[in-house]
Design a protein around this motif. Structure first.
Motif, PDB file in Angstrom:
ATOM      1  N   ALA A  59     -34.425   8.660  29.806  1.00 46.33           N
ATOM      2  CA  ALA A  59     -34.324   9.658  28.596  1.00 46.33           C
ATOM      3  C   ALA A  59     -34.009   8.791  27.204  1.00 46.33           C
ATOM      4  N   ARG A  60     -34.799   9.119  26.248  1.00 49.84           N
ATOM      5  CA  ARG A  60     -34.428   8.547  24.979  1.00 49.84           C
ATOM      6  C   ARG A  60     -33.503   9.725  24.111  1.00 49.84           C
ATOM      7  N   TRP A  61     -32.373   9.602  23.889  1.00 47.90           N
ATOM      8  CA  TRP A  61     -31.436  10.335  23.342  1.00 47.90           C
ATOM      9  C   TRP A  61     -31.523  10.586  21.850  1.00 47.90           C
ATOM     10  N   ILE A  62     -31.482  11.927  21.387  1.00 48.79           N
ATOM     11  CA  ILE A  62     -31.576  11.973  19.912  1.00 48.79           C
ATOM     12  C   ILE A  62     -30.327  11.999  19.538  1.00 48.79           C
ATOM     13  N   ASP A  63     -30.582  11.437  18.333  1.00 53.40           N
ATOM     14  CA  ASP A  63     -29.159  11.098  17.547  1.00 53.40           C
ATOM     15  C   ASP A  63     -28.454  12.381  17.073  1.00 53.40           C
ATOM     16  N   PRO A  64     -27.261  12.541  17.032  1.00 51.44           N
ATOM     17  CA  PRO A  64     -26.455  14.006  16.840  1.00 51.44           C
ATOM     18  C   PRO A  64     -26.675  14.427  15.510  1.00 51.44           C
ATOM     19  N   GLU A  65     -26.948  13.502  14.414  1.00 52.38           N
ATOM     20  CA  GLU A  65     -27.141  14.055  13.096  1.00 52.38           C
ATOM     21  C   GLU A  65     -28.493  14.685  13.111  1.00 52.38           C
ATOM     22  N   ASN A  66     -29.398  14.539  13.999  1.00 52.48           N
ATOM     23  CA  ASN A  66     -30.521  15.156  13.791  1.00 52.48           C
ATOM     24  C   ASN A  66     -30.941  16.285  14.922  1.00 52.48           C
ATOM     25  N   TYR A  67     -29.794  16.661  15.269  1.00 53.13           N
ATOM     26  CA  TYR A  67     -29.870  17.954  16.215  1.00 53.13           C
ATOM     27  C   TYR A  67     -30.069  19.321  15.176  1.00 53.13           C
ATOM     28  N   HIS A  68     -31.055  19.929  15.847  1.00 49.72           N
ATOM     29  CA  HIS A  68     -31.280  21.345  14.977  1.00 49.72           C
ATOM     30  C   HIS A  68     -32.092  22.213  15.926  1.00 49.72           C
ATOM     31  N   ILE A  69     -31.966  23.430  15.364  1.00 47.56           N
ATOM     32  CA  ILE A  69     -32.833  24.534  16.129  1.00 47.56           C
ATOM     33  C   ILE A  69     -34.201  24.808  15.107  1.00 47.56           C
ATOM     34  N   THR A  70     -35.380  24.323  15.727  1.00 49.80           N
ATOM     35  CA  THR A  70     -36.375  24.649  14.763  1.00 49.80           C
ATOM     36  C   THR A  70     -36.864  26.187  14.784  1.00 49.80           C
ATOM     37  N   LEU A  71     -37.116  26.684  13.425  1.00 51.85           N
ATOM     38  CA  LEU A  71     -37.439  27.960  13.296  1.00 51.85           C
ATOM     39  C   LEU A  71     -39.085  27.922  13.320  1.00 51.85           C
ATOM     40  N   ARG A  72     -39.761  27.219  12.405  1.00 49.15           N
ATOM     41  CA  ARG A  72     -41.162  27.121  12.520  1.00 49.15           C
ATOM     42  C   ARG A  72     -41.370  25.827  12.159  1.00 49.15           C
ATOM     43  N   PHE A  73     -42.599  25.012  13.018  1.00 48.85           N
ATOM     44  CA  PHE A  73     -42.838  23.703  12.545  1.00 48.85           C
ATOM     45  C   PHE A  73     -43.924  24.007  11.896  1.00 48.85           C
ATOM     46  N   ILE A  74     -44.363  23.377  10.809  1.00 55.57           N
ATOM     47  CA  ILE A  74     -45.299  23.576   9.784  1.00 55.57           C
ATOM     48  C   ILE A  74     -46.524  22.361  10.139  1.00 55.57           C
ATOM     49  N   GLY A  75     -45.973  21.048   9.948  1.00 51.65           N
ATOM     50  CA  GLY A  75     -46.702  20.023  10.268  1.00 51.65           C
ATOM     51  C   GLY A  75     -46.957  19.236   9.062  1.00 51.65           C
ATOM     52  N   ASP A  76     -48.036  18.378   9.062  1.00 43.49           N
ATOM     53  CA  ASP A  76     -48.724  17.683   7.834  1.00 43.49           C
ATOM     54  C   ASP A  76     -49.451  18.434   7.047  1.00 43.49           C
ATOM     55  N   VAL A  77     -48.818  18.781   5.919  1.00 41.05           N
ATOM     56  CA  VAL A  77     -49.395  19.589   4.979  1.00 41.05           C
ATOM     57  C   VAL A  77     -49.827  18.765   3.528  1.00 41.05           C
ATOM     58  N   ASP A  78     -50.656  19.217   2.638  1.00 41.88           N
ATOM     59  CA  ASP A  78     -50.464  18.512   1.411  1.00 41.88           C
ATOM     60  C   ASP A  78     -49.557  19.137   0.555  1.00 41.88           C
ATOM     61  N   VAL A  79     -49.231  18.471  -0.365  1.00 43.73           N
ATOM     62  CA  VAL A  79     -48.165  18.915  -1.267  1.00 43.73           C
ATOM     63  C   VAL A  79     -48.021  20.201  -2.122  1.00 43.73           C
ATOM     64  N   HIS A  80     -49.411  20.698  -2.231  1.00 42.43           N
ATOM     65  CA  HIS A  80     -49.429  21.921  -2.694  1.00 42.43           C
ATOM     66  C   HIS A  80     -48.807  23.288  -1.582  1.00 42.43           C
ATOM     67  N   VAL A  81     -49.250  22.997  -0.502  1.00 45.57           N
ATOM     68  CA  VAL A  81     -49.026  23.862   0.480  1.00 45.57           C
ATOM     69  C   VAL A  81     -47.557  24.042   0.687  1.00 45.57           C
ATOM     70  N   ALA A  82     -46.887  22.501   0.849  1.00 49.76           N
ATOM     71  CA  ALA A  82     -45.381  22.422   0.979  1.00 49.76           C
ATOM     72  C   ALA A  82     -44.871  23.082  -0.234  1.00 49.76           C
ATOM     73  N   HIS A  83     -45.160  22.912  -1.290  1.00 48.04           N
ATOM     74  CA  HIS A  83     -44.476  23.742  -2.611  1.00 48.04           C
ATOM     75  C   HIS A  83     -44.581  25.027  -2.139  1.00 48.04           C
ATOM     76  N   ASP A  84     -45.723  25.663  -2.007  1.00 46.43           N
ATOM     77  CA  ASP A  84     -46.150  27.076  -1.431  1.00 46.43           C
ATOM     78  C   ASP A  84     -45.037  27.593  -0.537  1.00 46.43           C
ATOM     79  N   VAL A  85     -44.728  26.850   0.409  1.00 43.19           N
ATOM     80  CA  VAL A  85     -43.953  26.950   1.685  1.00 43.19           C
ATOM     81  C   VAL A  85     -42.541  27.192   1.021  1.00 43.19           C
ATOM     82  N   ALA A  86     -42.060  26.149   0.428  1.00 44.90           N
ATOM     83  CA  ALA A  86     -40.778  25.992  -0.133  1.00 44.90           C
ATOM     84  C   ALA A  86     -40.478  27.265  -1.052  1.00 44.90           C
ATOM     85  N   SER A  87     -41.515  27.656  -1.774  1.00 46.59           N
ATOM     86  CA  SER A  87     -41.302  28.811  -2.854  1.00 46.59           C
ATOM     87  C   SER A  87     -41.071  29.945  -1.979  1.00 46.59           C
TER      88      SER A  87
END
Length: 185
Positions: free
Chosen positions: A28-56
């Motif tokens: 087992a490679r244990w995840i550091d506690p500060e990185n624990y989270h519940i993913t809602l939606r993985f978006i992936g590698d996107v260009d800056v314009h798509v990232a901006h659209d998502v954030a907006s």
């Protein structure tokens, strides 16, 4: 290209209780506690314009805060286990929030998520752990249950392409505070 995803952060006190689940599982490679989270939606590698659209677009989410609880420990991968995780107890508010994120990402032009949503907190990624070792680990720790915690925001995380588990950077935080809909006059 940023790698991004939306998630719910795990409060420090709940993360601390999750650390008691660490150990006792070869490979087992244990995840550091500060990185624990519940993913809602993985978006992936996107260009800056798509990232901006998502954030907006995420700014338009209008939902009330809600409570969650972690309930049990399980694994993904069946006979070839890939990870162990803490389950999230069923929550209609979480399901609705995740479904809204999915609809928004499709409006931005992303492909639909192909897998059924299984809310969880990844505890460890596995390398060469046998299904028997994982079964033994789960039999000892599977009854884990956290105290309820309040979800008052979700975040847009970015990460560098790496071998799982972070580090994650909060790019934007979106408070949950339902605003009454305006009435038409």
């Amino acid at each position: 290209m940023p790698r991004i995803f939306t998630a719910i952060e795990i409060p420090a006190d709940v993360a601390q209780t999750l650390t008691f689940l660490r150990g006792g599982l070869p490979g087992a490679r244990w995840i550091d506690p500060e990185n624990y989270h519940i993913t809602l939606r993985f978006i992936g590698d996107v260009d800056v314009h798509v990232a901006h659209d998502v954030a907006s677009m995420l700014d338009s989410v209008n939902r009330a805060p809600f409570d969650l609880r972690l309930d049990g420990v399980a694994s993904f991968g069946g006979r070839k286990p890939r990870s162990v995780f803490a389950n999230v107890a069923p929550s209609q508010a979480l399901t609705d929030l995740q479904a809204e994120h999915e609809r928004m990402m499709q409006r931005v032009g992303l492909e639909p998520e192909g897998r059924k949503y299984t809310p969880h907190v990844t505890l460890a990624r596995l390398r060469d752990s046998s299904s028997r070792q994982v079964a033994d680990y789960l039999s000892e720790r599977g009854s884990f249950r956290s105290a309820p915690f309040r979800v008052e925001r979700f975040v847009l995380y970015s990460s560098r392409a790496s071998t799982g588990g972070g580090p994650y950077i909060v790019e934007e935080a979106y408070p949950l505070a339902a605003i009454p809909a305006k009435r038409a006059i």
